[in-house]
Design a protein around this motif. Structure first.
Motif, PDB file in Angstrom:
ATOM      1  N   PRO A   1      61.057 -57.059 -47.058  1.00 21.20           N
ATOM      2  CA  PRO A   1      60.325 -56.541 -45.897  1.00 21.20           C
ATOM      3  C   PRO A   1      61.086 -56.830 -44.614  1.00 21.20           C
ATOM      4  O   PRO A   1      61.939 -57.717 -44.570  1.00 21.20           O
ATOM      5  CB  PRO A   1      59.006 -57.317 -45.953  1.00 21.20           C
ATOM      6  CG  PRO A   1      59.334 -58.579 -46.678  1.00 21.20           C
ATOM      7  CD  PRO A   1      60.382 -58.203 -47.694  1.00 21.20           C
ATOM      8  N   GLY A   2      60.785 -56.100 -43.588  1.00 27.71           N
ATOM      9  CA  GLY A   2      61.428 -56.337 -42.301  1.00 27.71           C
ATOM     10  C   GLY A   2      62.530 -55.336 -42.017  1.00 27.71           C
ATOM     11  O   GLY A   2      62.740 -54.364 -42.756  1.00 27.71           O
ATOM     12  N   LEU A   3      63.255 -55.575 -40.937  1.00 26.29           N
ATOM     13  CA  LEU A   3      64.279 -54.648 -40.461  1.00 26.29           C
ATOM     14  C   LEU A   3      65.586 -54.799 -41.226  1.00 26.29           C
ATOM     15  O   LEU A   3      65.997 -55.913 -41.560  1.00 26.29           O
ATOM     16  CB  LEU A   3      64.544 -54.875 -38.975  1.00 26.29           C
ATOM     17  CG  LEU A   3      63.363 -54.644 -38.019  1.00 26.29           C
ATOM     18  CD1 LEU A   3      63.759 -55.002 -36.597  1.00 26.29           C
ATOM     19  CD2 LEU A   3      62.877 -53.199 -38.097  1.00 26.29           C
ATOM     20  N   VAL A   4      66.242 -53.684 -41.460  1.00 30.24           N
ATOM     21  CA  VAL A   4      67.555 -53.704 -42.113  1.00 30.24           C
ATOM     22  C   VAL A   4      68.534 -54.542 -41.310  1.00 30.24           C
ATOM     23  O   VAL A   4      69.278 -55.360 -41.858  1.00 30.24           O
ATOM     24  CB  VAL A   4      68.087 -52.268 -42.273  1.00 30.24           C
ATOM     25  CG1 VAL A   4      69.547 -52.274 -42.707  1.00 30.24           C
ATOM     26  CG2 VAL A   4      67.238 -51.494 -43.264  1.00 30.24           C
ATOM     27  N   ILE A   5      68.570 -54.359 -39.990  1.00 29.23           N
ATOM     28  CA  ILE A   5      69.562 -55.058 -39.172  1.00 29.23           C
ATOM     29  C   ILE A   5      69.299 -56.556 -39.108  1.00 29.23           C
ATOM     30  O   ILE A   5      70.195 -57.324 -38.785  1.00 29.23           O
ATOM     31  CB  ILE A   5      69.634 -54.469 -37.740  1.00 29.23           C
ATOM     32  CG1 ILE A   5      68.266 -54.525 -37.049  1.00 29.23           C
ATOM     33  CG2 ILE A   5      70.170 -53.049 -37.780  1.00 29.23           C
ATOM     34  CD1 ILE A   5      68.313 -54.083 -35.601  1.00 29.23           C
ATOM     35  N   ALA A   6      68.075 -56.977 -39.448  1.00 32.38           N
ATOM     36  CA  ALA A   6      67.769 -58.412 -39.478  1.00 32.38           C
ATOM     37  C   ALA A   6      68.015 -59.012 -40.858  1.00 32.38           C
ATOM     38  O   ALA A   6      68.374 -60.182 -40.976  1.00 32.38           O
ATOM     39  CB  ALA A   6      66.320 -58.650 -39.066  1.00 32.38           C
ATOM     40  N   ASN A   7      67.860 -58.223 -41.899  1.00 39.45           N
ATOM     41  CA  ASN A   7      67.967 -58.747 -43.260  1.00 39.45           C
ATOM     42  C   ASN A   7      69.387 -58.788 -43.796  1.00 39.45           C
ATOM     43  O   ASN A   7      69.736 -59.673 -44.578  1.00 39.45           O
ATOM     44  CB  ASN A   7      67.110 -57.900 -44.212  1.00 39.45           C
ATOM     45  CG  ASN A   7      65.628 -58.145 -44.028  1.00 39.45           C
ATOM     46  OD1 ASN A   7      65.207 -59.257 -43.741  1.00 39.45           O
ATOM     47  ND2 ASN A   7      64.829 -57.098 -44.190  1.00 39.45           N
TER      48      ASN A   7
ATOM     49  N   GLU B   1      63.238 -47.106 -38.496  1.00 39.83           N
ATOM     50  CA  GLU B   1      64.131 -48.073 -37.845  1.00 39.83           C
ATOM     51  C   GLU B   1      65.407 -47.395 -37.354  1.00 39.83           C
ATOM     52  O   GLU B   1      65.845 -47.631 -36.223  1.00 39.83           O
ATOM     53  CB  GLU B   1      64.483 -49.192 -38.815  1.00 39.83           C
ATOM     54  CG  GLU B   1      65.468 -50.208 -38.230  1.00 39.83           C
ATOM     55  CD  GLU B   1      65.912 -51.265 -39.225  1.00 39.83           C
ATOM     56  OE1 GLU B   1      66.727 -52.124 -38.851  1.00 39.83           O
ATOM     57  OE2 GLU B   1      65.455 -51.225 -40.398  1.00 39.83           O
ATOM     58  N   TRP B   2      65.996 -46.573 -38.188  1.00 39.91           N
ATOM     59  CA  TRP B   2      67.268 -45.934 -37.843  1.00 39.91           C
ATOM     60  C   TRP B   2      67.119 -45.019 -36.622  1.00 39.91           C
ATOM     61  O   TRP B   2      67.958 -45.036 -35.710  1.00 39.91           O
ATOM     62  CB  TRP B   2      67.755 -45.146 -39.048  1.00 39.91           C
ATOM     63  CG  TRP B   2      69.144 -44.602 -38.948  1.00 39.91           C
ATOM     64  CD1 TRP B   2      70.311 -45.244 -39.267  1.00 39.91           C
ATOM     65  CD2 TRP B   2      69.514 -43.280 -38.514  1.00 39.91           C
ATOM     66  NE1 TRP B   2      71.381 -44.409 -39.064  1.00 39.91           N
ATOM     67  CE2 TRP B   2      70.913 -43.194 -38.604  1.00 39.91           C
ATOM     68  CE3 TRP B   2      68.800 -42.172 -38.078  1.00 39.91           C
ATOM     69  CZ2 TRP B   2      71.613 -42.044 -38.259  1.00 39.91           C
ATOM     70  CZ3 TRP B   2      69.498 -41.029 -37.733  1.00 39.91           C
ATOM     71  CH2 TRP B   2      70.881 -40.973 -37.820  1.00 39.91           C
TER      72      TRP B   2
END
Length: 218
Positions: A138-144, A19-20
């Motif tokens: 689970p999922g994206l850091v920027i979304a969580n 992701e990063w």
């Protein structure tokens, strides 16, 4: 010469690498200098990192020892500075977020072009809380991780730096560098930041800022 690269030091951050890398690639980072500090699973074997290596868009170096961040930053400037106009020094829990008052700024490079006379740009650091998670969801850091603490929090005053290597001296701390005589690091409003000082009055109005996503179990 590349216009913009990023430097990071990592240890056992496999879940966050893809992701990063993808996120910062999308906003204009052309190359990544990844210093792997004895990860249990070597970073160069990570599928996302292997893809960037194959494309010539990443350099991975294995390093050993404790408290290596400043040594890594100094090495990156000295060894790779000549190949880059700008290098951003950020961590795997930092995401440079572009804001331009609705004008659709999606690439960091046009913003940096406005600061080429300076040694560096200090971006305001916006902390994010764990959001109540006790393990990585689970999922994206920027979304969580989207919960922001009170803006009065002193941590909001930290910066992270994007430096012009020819004008950068030694890394003073994890946030900023000393500069060559006559050169200055400024915030997005072009206000000078004192030599080696890791703080600046927060400003999020016209440019990028780094978002600090605190991952409770990382």
């Amino acid at each position: 010469m590349r216009y913009l690269s990023a430097c990071c030091i990592i240890k056992d951050e496999d879940p966050f690498l893809a992701e990063w890398l993808a996120y910062h690639s999308l906003i204009g980072v052309e190359h990544f200098y990844i210093y792997d500090n004895q990860s249990a699973s070597p970073a160069r074997k990570h599928p996302a990192v292997k893809k960037y290596l194959a494309a010539g868009r990443a350099t991975v170096m294995e390093i050993t020892g404790k408290q290596m961040q400043l040594k890594v930053y100094d090495h990156c400037v000295q060894e790779f500075g000549k190949d880059n106009f700008w290098i951003a020094f950020i961590d795997l829990d930092d995401f440079i977020c572009l804001q331009d008052q609705g004008h659709g700024l999606t690439d960091l490079r046009p913003l940096l072009a406005e600061y080429e006379e300076f040694a560096g740009l200090g971006l305001s650091w916006q902390p994010f809380t764990s959001g109540g998670f006790i393990s990585s969801p689970p999922g994206l850091v920027i979304a969580n991780y989207t919960n922001i603490p009170a803006r009065a929090n002193r941590d909001n005053c930290h910066i992270k730096s994007i430096m012009r290597p020819p004008l950068a001296g030694a890394a003073k701390n994890a946030h900023t560098f000393l500069t060559r005589p006559g050169a200055a690091v400024v915030n997005e409003q072009r206000r000078p930041i004192p030599q080696g000082w890791p703080f600046s009055q927060p400003s999020y109005r016209r440019g990028g800022h780094t978002q600090y996503h605190h991952k409770f179990t990382q």
